[in-house]
Design a protein around this motif. Structure first.
Motif, PDB file in Angstrom:
ATOM      1  N   GLY A 311       0.978  -1.101  -0.126  1.00 57.81           N
ATOM      2  CA  GLY A 311      -0.096   0.081  -0.089  1.00 57.81           C
ATOM      3  C   GLY A 311       0.869   1.362  -0.029  1.00 57.81           C
ATOM      4  N   PHE A 312       0.574   2.298  -0.965  1.00 60.98           N
ATOM      5  CA  PHE A 312       1.314   3.411  -0.900  1.00 60.98           C
ATOM      6  C   PHE A 312       0.393   4.635  -1.013  1.00 60.98           C
ATOM      7  CE2 PHE A 312       3.525  -0.021  -2.835  1.00 60.98           C
ATOM      8  CZ  PHE A 312       5.010   0.371  -2.507  1.00 60.98           C
ATOM      9  N   VAL A 313       0.903   5.837  -0.266  1.00 60.22           N
ATOM     10  CA  VAL A 313       0.018   7.200  -0.698  1.00 60.22           C
ATOM     11  C   VAL A 313       1.007   7.972  -1.307  1.00 60.22           C
ATOM     12  CG1 VAL A 313      -0.736   8.994   0.571  1.00 60.22           C
ATOM     13  CG2 VAL A 313      -1.288   6.872   1.517  1.00 60.22           C
ATOM     14  N   LEU A 314       0.979   8.413  -2.515  1.00 59.86           N
ATOM     15  CA  LEU A 314       1.667   9.523  -3.199  1.00 59.86           C
ATOM     16  C   LEU A 314       1.319  10.618  -3.019  1.00 59.86           C
ATOM     17  CD1 LEU A 314       2.287   7.315  -6.526  1.00 59.86           C
ATOM     18  CD2 LEU A 314       3.433   7.433  -4.378  1.00 59.86           C
ATOM     19  N   ILE A 315       2.043  11.463  -2.641  1.00 55.15           N
ATOM     20  CA  ILE A 315       1.487  13.012  -2.108  1.00 55.15           C
ATOM     21  C   ILE A 315       2.318  14.053  -2.923  1.00 55.15           C
ATOM     22  CG2 ILE A 315       1.558  14.574  -0.322  1.00 55.15           C
ATOM     23  CD1 ILE A 315       1.618  12.266   1.603  1.00 55.15           C
ATOM     24  N   GLY A 316       1.679  14.794  -3.868  1.00 57.19           N
ATOM     25  CA  GLY A 316       2.303  15.773  -4.708  1.00 57.19           C
ATOM     26  C   GLY A 316       1.313  16.645  -5.188  1.00 57.19           C
ATOM     27  N   GLY A 317       1.773  17.679  -5.722  1.00 57.06           N
ATOM     28  CA  GLY A 317       0.593  18.679  -6.300  1.00 57.06           C
ATOM     29  C   GLY A 317       0.357  18.329  -7.561  1.00 57.06           C
ATOM     30  N   ARG A 318      -0.869  18.857  -8.068  1.00 60.91           N
ATOM     31  CA  ARG A 318      -1.289  18.556  -9.493  1.00 60.91           C
ATOM     32  C   ARG A 318      -0.042  18.571 -10.489  1.00 60.91           C
ATOM     33  NH1 ARG A 318      -5.975  15.983  -9.141  1.00 60.91           N
ATOM     34  NH2 ARG A 318      -7.185  17.223  -7.318  1.00 60.91           N
ATOM     35  N   GLY A 319       0.150  17.728 -11.417  1.00 63.33           N
ATOM     36  CA  GLY A 319       1.075  17.602 -12.632  1.00 63.33           C
ATOM     37  C   GLY A 319       2.326  17.043 -12.137  1.00 63.33           C
ATOM     38  N   THR A 320       2.376  16.782 -10.848  1.00 66.10           N
ATOM     39  CA  THR A 320       3.888  16.193 -10.512  1.00 66.10           C
ATOM     40  C   THR A 320       3.943  14.801 -11.155  1.00 66.10           C
ATOM     41  OG1 THR A 320       2.783  15.495  -8.430  1.00 66.10           O
ATOM     42  CG2 THR A 320       3.924  17.701  -8.513  1.00 66.10           C
ATOM     43  N   GLY A 321       3.062  14.154 -11.687  1.00 62.23           N
ATOM     44  CA  GLY A 321       3.456  12.737 -12.163  1.00 62.23           C
ATOM     45  C   GLY A 321       3.221  11.543 -11.232  1.00 62.23           C
ATOM     46  N   LYS A 322       2.262  11.859 -10.351  1.00 55.61           N
ATOM     47  CA  LYS A 322       1.848  10.662  -9.475  1.00 55.61           C
ATOM     48  C   LYS A 322       1.366   9.520 -10.292  1.00 55.61           C
ATOM     49  CE  LYS A 322      -1.291  13.456  -7.294  1.00 55.61           C
ATOM     50  NZ  LYS A 322      -0.984  14.624  -7.801  1.00 55.61           N
ATOM     51  N   LYS A 323       0.879   9.341 -11.240  1.00 54.98           N
ATOM     52  CA  LYS A 323       0.158   8.001 -12.072  1.00 54.98           C
ATOM     53  C   LYS A 323       1.542   7.719 -12.588  1.00 54.98           C
ATOM     54  CE  LYS A 323      -3.220   6.311 -15.007  1.00 54.98           C
ATOM     55  NZ  LYS A 323      -4.232   6.500 -15.987  1.00 54.98           N
ATOM     56  N   MET A 324       2.280   8.259 -13.265  1.00 51.37           N
ATOM     57  CA  MET A 324       3.614   7.850 -13.636  1.00 51.37           C
ATOM     58  C   MET A 324       4.420   7.068 -12.622  1.00 51.37           C
ATOM     59  SD  MET A 324       6.660   9.795 -15.715  1.00 51.37           S
ATOM     60  CE  MET A 324       5.744  10.358 -17.128  1.00 51.37           C
ATOM     61  N   ARG A 381     -15.064  -0.327   2.984  1.00 52.36           N
ATOM     62  CA  ARG A 381     -15.394  -1.713   2.826  1.00 52.36           C
ATOM     63  C   ARG A 381     -14.777  -2.349   1.485  1.00 52.36           C
ATOM     64  NH1 ARG A 381     -20.221  -1.158   3.901  1.00 52.36           N
ATOM     65  NH2 ARG A 381     -20.912  -1.099   1.738  1.00 52.36           N
ATOM     66  N   ASN A 382     -14.634  -1.573   0.500  1.00 56.18           N
ATOM     67  CA  ASN A 382     -14.093  -1.754  -0.914  1.00 56.18           C
ATOM     68  C   ASN A 382     -12.528  -1.943  -0.851  1.00 56.18           C
ATOM     69  OD1 ASN A 382     -16.334  -2.487  -2.131  1.00 56.18           O
ATOM     70  ND2 ASN A 382     -16.181  -0.910  -3.673  1.00 56.18           N
ATOM     71  N   ILE A 383     -11.969  -0.979   0.097  1.00 57.71           N
ATOM     72  CA  ILE A 383     -10.575  -0.803   0.176  1.00 57.71           C
ATOM     73  C   ILE A 383      -9.934  -1.888   0.738  1.00 57.71           C
ATOM     74  CG2 ILE A 383      -8.793   0.251   1.381  1.00 57.71           C
ATOM     75  CD1 ILE A 383     -10.042   2.876   0.843  1.00 57.71           C
ATOM     76  N   GLU A 384     -10.648  -2.564   2.074  1.00 56.93           N
ATOM     77  CA  GLU A 384     -10.287  -3.696   2.916  1.00 56.93           C
ATOM     78  C   GLU A 384     -10.400  -5.051   1.885  1.00 56.93           C
ATOM     79  OE1 GLU A 384      -8.881  -3.979   5.408  1.00 56.93           O
ATOM     80  OE2 GLU A 384      -8.535  -1.668   5.235  1.00 56.93           O
ATOM     81  N   ALA A 385     -11.608  -4.968   1.049  1.00 53.69           N
ATOM     82  CA  ALA A 385     -11.882  -6.086   0.106  1.00 53.69           C
ATOM     83  C   ALA A 385     -10.797  -6.455  -0.905  1.00 53.69           C
ATOM     84  CB  ALA A 385     -13.369  -6.166  -0.512  1.00 53.69           C
ATOM     85  N   LEU A 386     -10.439  -4.920  -1.532  1.00 57.15           N
ATOM     86  CA  LEU A 386      -9.467  -5.011  -2.723  1.00 57.15           C
ATOM     87  C   LEU A 386      -8.033  -5.451  -1.937  1.00 57.15           C
ATOM     88  CD1 LEU A 386     -10.471  -1.889  -4.342  1.00 57.15           C
ATOM     89  CD2 LEU A 386     -10.522  -4.012  -5.313  1.00 57.15           C
ATOM     90  N   ARG A 387      -7.518  -5.014  -0.841  1.00 57.21           N
ATOM     91  CA  ARG A 387      -6.390  -5.501  -0.315  1.00 57.21           C
ATOM     92  C   ARG A 387      -6.495  -6.764   0.322  1.00 57.21           C
ATOM     93  NH1 ARG A 387      -4.815  -1.318   4.502  1.00 57.21           N
ATOM     94  NH2 ARG A 387      -2.800  -2.662   4.572  1.00 57.21           N
TER      95      ARG A 387
END
Length: 552
Positions: A311-324, A381-387
């Motif tokens: 599990g990861f939380v990516l923290i960054g402003g708009r356009g910083t490339g979080k999806k990449m 509930r869905n987060i737990e099910a996915l994990r």
């Protein structure tokens, strides 16, 4: 080359030049289609031209790569700071060697004699640290599939005009009959946007696709006797495309010159969206992360140390490339195996975990902080099910949220901060070069480098929209620039327009008080890199008030 060909054909007023795009076997199919439509000459290049010449009965003109074309590609690659190489047959490497030796350009050369050598060689070069590969279509596509940057060595304007001249000479002496035109006229009588013509022997003799992939024909067995009709009149059947979506096929018998055939028209059928439609699979190649800066190196080092997490939380402003970066994490964890998919946070509660493709290994949840205090039990509930299904979950946020009992933080989730572009100016030059490479290959633009003064102007700008804003500006620049070098005047003009938008304008003050207030909040939010905490502090309001006013 599409854009360049379009520009060149405007000067050939006495020739009807049609452009169709396809490499290797795809090009062969397009050439067969063109032959069926009555075209007199085909112009192609490289290995595709060779394959087409063996598959059709009309002349094929090969567009050669001139010394000038090679010099242009080598100039483009020269600004790339990492290891680079040319991989190709002797016809390419032989011509390139003379220019490299003459100009003392630091590019390595590897000659192949068979297409089958390409993949193993590029695997080895990747392991040895090469990141930029130049070559023909096979080399370019193989490099892109392996996560390397590929540059296609393309023919330029002079070579195209030489090919046009040769085609004009050949066409002047053609006297072959127009027997295939009759089949084309029969097809037009039952014209459709997506059609296939099948001969009486079950062979596909013509195909035209606008909304479907050509592989749809093979997927439903049009090359087999099962689709041939013995009785007159139309028949309608329902099949599925390779993705499982419903398609209606209208089959109409035709007769051309005593030869029987069948026209199949393909029509997409509407489907009702389901929960699984909210999940979008990304099949793009693994991204290249540019990291000359200390801040980006720190970010990637954090990723490498955290690959054991799920599990990861990516923290960054708009356009910083979080999806990449999320895609990069997926590829590092699974070595290219399994699928990477994404879903918007508000749609998360509608996703049925059991309906997700078993091949999906990583799920990227974008805009998770947009949920704010509306994080419902259905989301959790869905987060737990996915994990529990073993999926790697990557949450994207523009700023770090406080830890609370309804939040996603626990010991199994790691937080990674992505630096803003203003914090990684050392990456700017390579980011610009990478974008120019991309636009040259995808849009056919001419610009291949930028002046030093232009680089300095970019470095002095704050980039509140981060890498996405830089990419958008460069795309506009390459579309406006007709030459090979982007000058500082154009960059100054584009950046100046941004500065002009930064002050209090008459547009900002139009409308009701609530509308003016919302526009001011949005402007401050943009200037603070979409960091809501900083924007709220600057406006001297709390974050809840800020969020409420944005939603009004």
């Amino acid at each position: 080359m599409e854009k360049l060909i379009e520009e060149c054909r405007e000067q050939e007023t006495d020739m009807d030049i049609q452009i169709r795009i396809g490499n290797l076997q795809e090009g062969v199919e397009l050439a067969k289609q063109a032959e069926a439509e009555g075209f007199e000459v085909i112009i192609s290049r490289g290995g595709t031209a060779k394959m087409i010449s063996e598959a059709v009965r009309i002349p094929v003109i090969d567009v050669h790569v001139s010394g000038y074309d090679m010099l242009r590609v080598l100039t483009l690659a020269n600004d790339f700071p990492r290891k680079k190489a040319i991989v190709g047959f002797p016809a390419i490497t032989g011509g390139a060697k003379a220019i490299i030796d003459l100009l003392d350009i630091p590019i390595d050369m590897f000659t192949i004699h068979d297409e089958d050598e390409t993949e193993d060689l590029l695997h080895r070069l990747k392991q040895e640290g090469y990141e930029l590969i130049m070559g023909d279509v096979v080399t370019f596509e193989t490099a892109s599939r392996l996560g390397l940057i590929g540059i296609l060595i393309q023919s330029g304007r002079e070579s195209l005009f030489d090919a046009f001249k040769e085609a004009r000479t050949v066409a002047r002496w053609l006297s072959a009959g127009r027997q295939e035109i009759e089949r084309y006229k029969a097809v037009l009588q039952v014209a459709a946007e997506d059609i296939v013509v099948v001969s009486g022997q079950g062979e596909v003799v013509y195909e035209q696709w606008q909304h479907f992939s050509p592989r749809l024909a093979g997927a439903i067995g049009l090359d087999k006797d099962a689709f041939l009709l013995d009785r007159p009149g139309k028949e309608i059947v329902h099949v599925s495309d390779p993705e499982g979506q419903p398609v209606k096929v209208i089959k109409t018998p035709i007769e051309v010159g005593g030869s029987q055939g069948l026209v199949c028209e393909f029509i997409r059928q509407p489907v009702h969206p389901s929960a699984s439609d909210k999940v979008e699979v990304d099949r793009s190649p693994a991204p290249l992360i540019i990291h000359q800066s200390e801040s980006m190196n720190t970010c990637l080092a954090m990723v490498e140390r955290s690959l054991s997490y799920d599990g990861f939380v990516l923290i960054g402003g708009r356009g910083t490339g979080k999806k990449m970066l999320a895609r990069y994490i997926h590829d590092r964890k699974f070595s290219g195996e399994g699928l990477f998919a994404s879903v918007k946070a508000p749609d998360l509660k509608e996703v049925c975990p059991e309906s997700i493709d078993a091949e999906i290994k990583t799920l990227y949840i974008c805009d998770f902080d947009r949920l704010e205090d509306r994080l419902e039990e259905a989301h959790l509930r869905n987060i737990e099910a996915l994990r529990s299904r073993g999926l790697v979950l990557i949450f994207a946020m523009t700023e770090e949220q406080p830890v609370g009992e309804n939040r996603i933080y626990d010991d199994g989730i790691i937080r990674i901060h992505i630096p803003a572009l203003s914090e990684r100016k050392e990456d700017l030059r390579e980011l610009v070069t990478s974008c120019l490479l991309h636009f040259t290959q995808t849009l056919g633009t001419s610009a291949i480098r930028m002046t030093e003064k232009g680089f300095r102007l970019l470095a002095d700008y704050n980039w509140p929209g981060n890498v996405s804003e830089l990419r958008a500006l460069l795309q506009e620049a390459v579309m406006l620039e007709k030459g090979y070098v982007i000058g500082h005047e154009l960059i100054e003009q584009l950046l100046g327009r941004k500065d002009g938008e930064g002050g209090v304008s008459s547009r900002l003050l139009k409308g009701t008080l609530a509308q003016i207030e919302k526009r001011i909040i949005e402007k401050v939010l943009e200037e603070e890199g979409f960091n809501q905490t900083k924007a709220a502090k600057r406006l001297q309001i709390n974050r809840s008030t800020l969020w409420r006013k944005l939603k009004e």
